[in-house]
Design a protein around this motif. Structure first.
Motif, PDB file in Angstrom:
ATOM      1  N   ARG A 196      40.076  36.152  42.647  1.00  0.00           N
ATOM      2  CA  ARG A 196      40.471  35.973  41.243  1.00  0.00           C
ATOM      3  C   ARG A 196      41.830  35.303  41.113  1.00  0.00           C
ATOM      4  O   ARG A 196      42.042  34.478  40.234  1.00  0.00           O
ATOM      5  CB  ARG A 196      40.474  37.325  40.516  1.00  0.00           C
ATOM      6  CG  ARG A 196      39.113  37.977  40.414  1.00  0.00           C
ATOM      7  CD  ARG A 196      39.141  39.144  39.439  1.00  0.00           C
ATOM      8  NE  ARG A 196      40.046  40.199  39.858  1.00  0.00           N
ATOM      9  CZ  ARG A 196      39.694  41.210  40.653  1.00  0.00           C
ATOM     10  NH1 ARG A 196      38.453  41.295  41.113  1.00  0.00           N
ATOM     11  NH2 ARG A 196      40.571  42.148  40.988  1.00  0.00           N
ATOM     12  N   ASN A 197      42.748  35.678  41.982  1.00  0.00           N
ATOM     13  CA  ASN A 197      44.101  35.127  41.895  1.00  0.00           C
ATOM     14  C   ASN A 197      44.839  35.461  43.184  1.00  0.00           C
ATOM     15  O   ASN A 197      45.315  36.580  43.360  1.00  0.00           O
ATOM     16  CB  ASN A 197      44.835  35.704  40.675  1.00  0.00           C
ATOM     17  CG  ASN A 197      46.183  35.050  40.464  1.00  0.00           C
ATOM     18  OD1 ASN A 197      46.466  33.998  41.032  1.00  0.00           O
ATOM     19  ND2 ASN A 197      47.015  35.683  39.663  1.00  0.00           N
TER      20      ASN A 197
ATOM     21  N   CYS B  32      47.754  35.126  46.299  1.00  0.00           N
ATOM     22  CA  CYS B  32      49.216  35.059  46.376  1.00  0.00           C
ATOM     23  C   CYS B  32      49.582  35.154  47.850  1.00  0.00           C
ATOM     24  O   CYS B  32      48.762  35.544  48.683  1.00  0.00           O
ATOM     25  CB  CYS B  32      49.854  36.177  45.554  1.00  0.00           C
ATOM     26  SG  CYS B  32      49.555  37.827  46.201  1.00  0.00           S
TER      27      CYS B  32
END
Length: 363
Positions: free
Chosen positions: A156-157, A159
């Motif tokens: 989803r996201n 990092c």
């Protein structure tokens, strides 16, 4: 005080009769009100408190709808007739501290009826190769389930913290497949757990200082997230302990975790794959969906702990999660998580008695 939600019946496959768990989860009765007492009334358990007008009933449940009773803290009580009734109905009574520590169990004699399983379990502890095979299954499943939880978030996201953790898991997974000793497997599990929790700030999607997380700590928990983790792990331990009793497994005799006085080593063995799959998902959901807030915690005894309203939120979330269904590996139907725990214990008992491979739970 609360109870988890019931789940509809499922139909067992006749070909799985040796290891099929009970058809549907019952509910756990949590008694967390200071001064509350559990009493028996015919085939029901009543939770009552004394008032100036007499006894006030807070809850009433037929015994057939329950699988266990949890008394939280020193202020919750249970009468002797109610305890005898619980034992006669195969209900486990658990004593849990307000800090989330499992203090003891009262279980019916049926929990020790599988002498053959106990004998096989004792024999396995004396065979290093058997211990390594089971330990490799548990560690591999825990690594897989932790990695899956991180990967879902990364999809989803992503990092840098998540990317580093996932790279670590790829390397640890390759080493796990070659591990041939308990010490190596324990070291890999410890390294994977550290990498996993280092990435947790990326999983906590809430801008609230109370839920800042710098790593795992306990005894006492130093922050709200660790307070949630410790308390939820205690509830998971209760369910795994009940599963061991059903399968006839000695809870104190572990294969991955070394047996030691006062340690439920076999329970901790079976718990490992379910920490990220079941308990951690409850904690993250509570935080990210704002089901817990700063006012649900209190500072005492040099640590941070859940207060009564916070514990009630955890009971509700964990009770709901344990009834969510999932399809275990090598199984042809879905089961509630609480019955997957039982299935895992039964599969371990079968692997020990028949000296076959054990398959640990993977998401």
């Amino acid at each position: 005080m609360s109870t988890s939600s019931p789940q509809g019946d499922t139909v067992p496959d006749p070909s799985d009769t040796r290891i099929v768990p009970s058809a549907a989860p019952a509910r756990t009765l949590y008694v967390d009100t200071i001064g509350a007492t559990v009493r028996r009334q015919r085939e029901r358990l009543l939770v009552q408190e004394s008032t100036d007008q007499g006894r006030k009933t807070l809850a009433a449940h037929p015994a057939c709808d329950l699988d266990s009773v949890i008394l939280v803290g020193q202020g919750a009580h249970c009468t002797t007739p109610a305890l005898r009734f619980c034992l006669s109905r195969d209900l486990t009574v658990l004593l849990l501290s307000r800090h989330g520590k499992v203090q003891g169990y009262l279980s019916p004699p049926s929990s020790t009826k599988r002498v053959d399983v106990r004998q096989a379990q004792y024999a396995a502890t004396r065979r290093p190769e058997s211990r390594v095979l089971c330990a490799r299954a548990w560690v591999g499943a825990k690594l897989h389930n932790m990695q899956r939880r991180l990967y879902r978030r990364a999809c989803r996201n992503t990092c840098p913290a998540l990317e580093r953790a996932l790279e670590s898991f790829d390397a640890l997974e390759r080493r796990h497949m070659r591990a041939d000793s308990l010490d190596v497997l324990r070291g890999l599990e410890g390294a994977a757990t550290r990498a996993y929790f280092q990435a947790w700030p990326a999983l906590i999607q809430r801008e609230e200082p109370t839920f800042n997380f710098d790593g795992r700590n306990r005894r006492p928990p130093g922050d709200a997230v660790n307070a949630l983790l410790g308390f939820t792990y205690a509830l998971l331990q209760k369910d795994v302990r009940a599963a061991c009793a059903t399968a006839g497994i000695d809870p104190s005799l572990g294969l991955l975790h070394s047996p030691r006085s006062g340690c439920p080593a076999a329970v901790l063995d079976l718990m490992e794959p379910f920490r990220p799959a079941l308990a951690d998902s409850v904690v993250l959901s509570l935080i990210n969906r704002r089901a817990v807030a700063p006012e649900h915690f209190e500072s005492r005894d040099r640590g941070i702990y859940l207060n009564k309203s916070g514990r009630t939120a955890v009971y509700k979330a964990y009770g709901s999660r344990r009834t969510d269904t999932v399809t275990p590996p090598d199984y042809n139907r879905s089961l509630p998580y609480v019955r997957v725990l039982e299935l895992q214990a039964r599969r371990l008992a079968e692997a020990l008695t028949e000296e076959t491979d054990f398959t640990a739970f993977r998401l």
